[in-house]
Design an enzyme around this catalytic site. Structure first.
Site, mmCIF file in Angstrom:
data_model
loop_
_atom_site.group_PDB
_atom_site.id
_atom_site.type_symbol
_atom_site.label_atom_id
_atom_site.label_comp_id
_atom_site.label_asym_id
_atom_site.label_seq_id
_atom_site.Cartn_x
_atom_site.Cartn_y
_atom_site.Cartn_z
ATOM 1 N N ASP A 121 0.812 -1.227 0.000
ATOM 2 C CA ASP A 121 0.000 0.000 0.000
ATOM 3 C C ASP A 121 0.842 1.273 0.000
ATOM 4 O OD1 ASP A 121 -1.906 -2.011 0.558
ATOM 5 O OD2 ASP A 121 -1.860 -1.570 2.701
ATOM 6 N N GLU A 163 -11.174 -1.096 -3.468
ATOM 7 C CA GLU A 163 -10.492 -0.347 -2.410
ATOM 8 C C GLU A 163 -9.356 0.471 -3.023
ATOM 9 O OE1 GLU A 163 -9.392 -3.679 -0.045
ATOM 10 O OE2 GLU A 163 -7.694 -4.236 -1.309
#
Length: 318
Positions: free
Chosen positions: A33, A202
């Site tokens: 991420d 997401e």
């Protein structure tokens, strides 16, 4: 010799001969991420420490002058500082404002009725140390079906700051107060606007190029091989965001599970790099994820070309 071992040996041989250097992943360790950004003529990457939730309780940061040589800044914030977070801190986002650095994060894998969600902290330097700004989540509630995770803070052309966030296949945008301590209503009085595009899962991200708003997100399951990045283009920060296509996905010769990215634009250049995580071909564990950087280009109409993952990576001294 299998394919993974062949390519590994091949690139090490090239490096030994001085013909090439393997720069992806950009630093060792399981990190995911990644939020990439430039501050003070230095590249920064703020990633998730990729581990089981009970161990994923701190953040490291990395800085570089050339996208090749990285310095690690250990434990810039952890759960000893964020008292309401007891596990699973991930998906960092950072923004500078007024000489302060605001570090946003997700914590506790929150579900209905639980404490957790999106937090914010502040420091005087990009490398911290960061202090919890609120002592509680900025967003705890599940609104429009969006789990309060995976936030990205975006500064619009007029100076207004917005935050895109959301898991569980729903994405919201909210308007941030000047001090980042609260959410403020939009002109119509609402606090949350759902902007979910087709196939969204997401990891939202936004940038502006040629006065167009490029909205990007991840699809598929983060723990599997089919994770990928898609995008849309709109005329404003609220969409509608109509899915154009996939620009980053697994490559049978390089890696699987490529997603949850960010984008770095080189100042005063039309040069863009995508910073993302991926899973080595010989790994299948959900948390076995590494951070990599590759070039991201556009065609003549402004559409994003499919990104070619590499082992070589990129180099761009600032």
């Amino acid at each position: 010799m299998n394919k993974v071992k062949f390519f590994t040996c091949f690139y090490f041989l090239l490096a030994w001969l001085g013909l090439s250097a393997q720069q992806n992943p950009v630093f060792p360790g399981w990190y995911a991420d990644p939020e990439g950004i430039i501050y003070d003529n230095t590249y920064w990457i703020f990633p998730t420490y990729s581990a089981p939730y009970e161990e994923q309780v701190f953040f490291d940061a990395f800085s570089s002058k050339d996208l090749v040589n990285w310095q690690k800044h250990h434990r810039i914030i952890d759960t000893s500082e964020v008292k309401w977070a007891n596990k699973a801190m991930w998906a960092p986002g950072i923004i500078e404002k007024g000489g302060k650095y605001y570090f946003f994060f997700s914590a506790n894998d929150v579900h209905e009725g639980e404490i957790g969600g999106i937090g914010v902290s502040v420091a005087d330097k990009p490398e911290g140390p960061y202090k919890d700004l609120l002592g509680k989540p900025l967003i705890n509630d599940i609104v429009n079906g969006a789990q309060p995770i995976d936030q990205f803070v975006f500064k619009d052309k007029d100076g207004q700051y917005y935050m895109y966030y959301g898991g569980w296949k729903h994405c919201n945008v909210v308007k941030l107060s000047d001090d980042f301590r609260s959410l403020v209503p939009f002109d119509d009085g609402t606090i949350y606007k759902e902007v979910t595009p087709e196939n969204y899962v997401e990891g939202p991200f936004m940038f502006i190029r040629n006065n167009k708003y490029y909205f990007m997100w991840s699809e598929g399951g983060w723990g599997g091989p089919d994770y990928k990045v898609a995008y849309a283009i709109a005329d404003n920060p609220f969409g509608p965001f109509e899915r154009i296509g996939t620009i980053l996905e697994q490559d049978k010769d390089i890696a699987t599970g490529a997603g949850h990215h960010s984008v770095i634009k080189i100042p005063n250049e039309d040069t863009y790099y995508i910073v993302y995580h991926r899973r080595p071909l010989d790994k299948t564990g959900a948390n076995e994820r590494e951070t990599s950087i590759d070039r991201m280009t556009f065609d003549e109409q402004g559409y994003i070309n499919p990104v070619k993952m590499t082992f070589e990576g990129v180099k761009h001294p600032l």
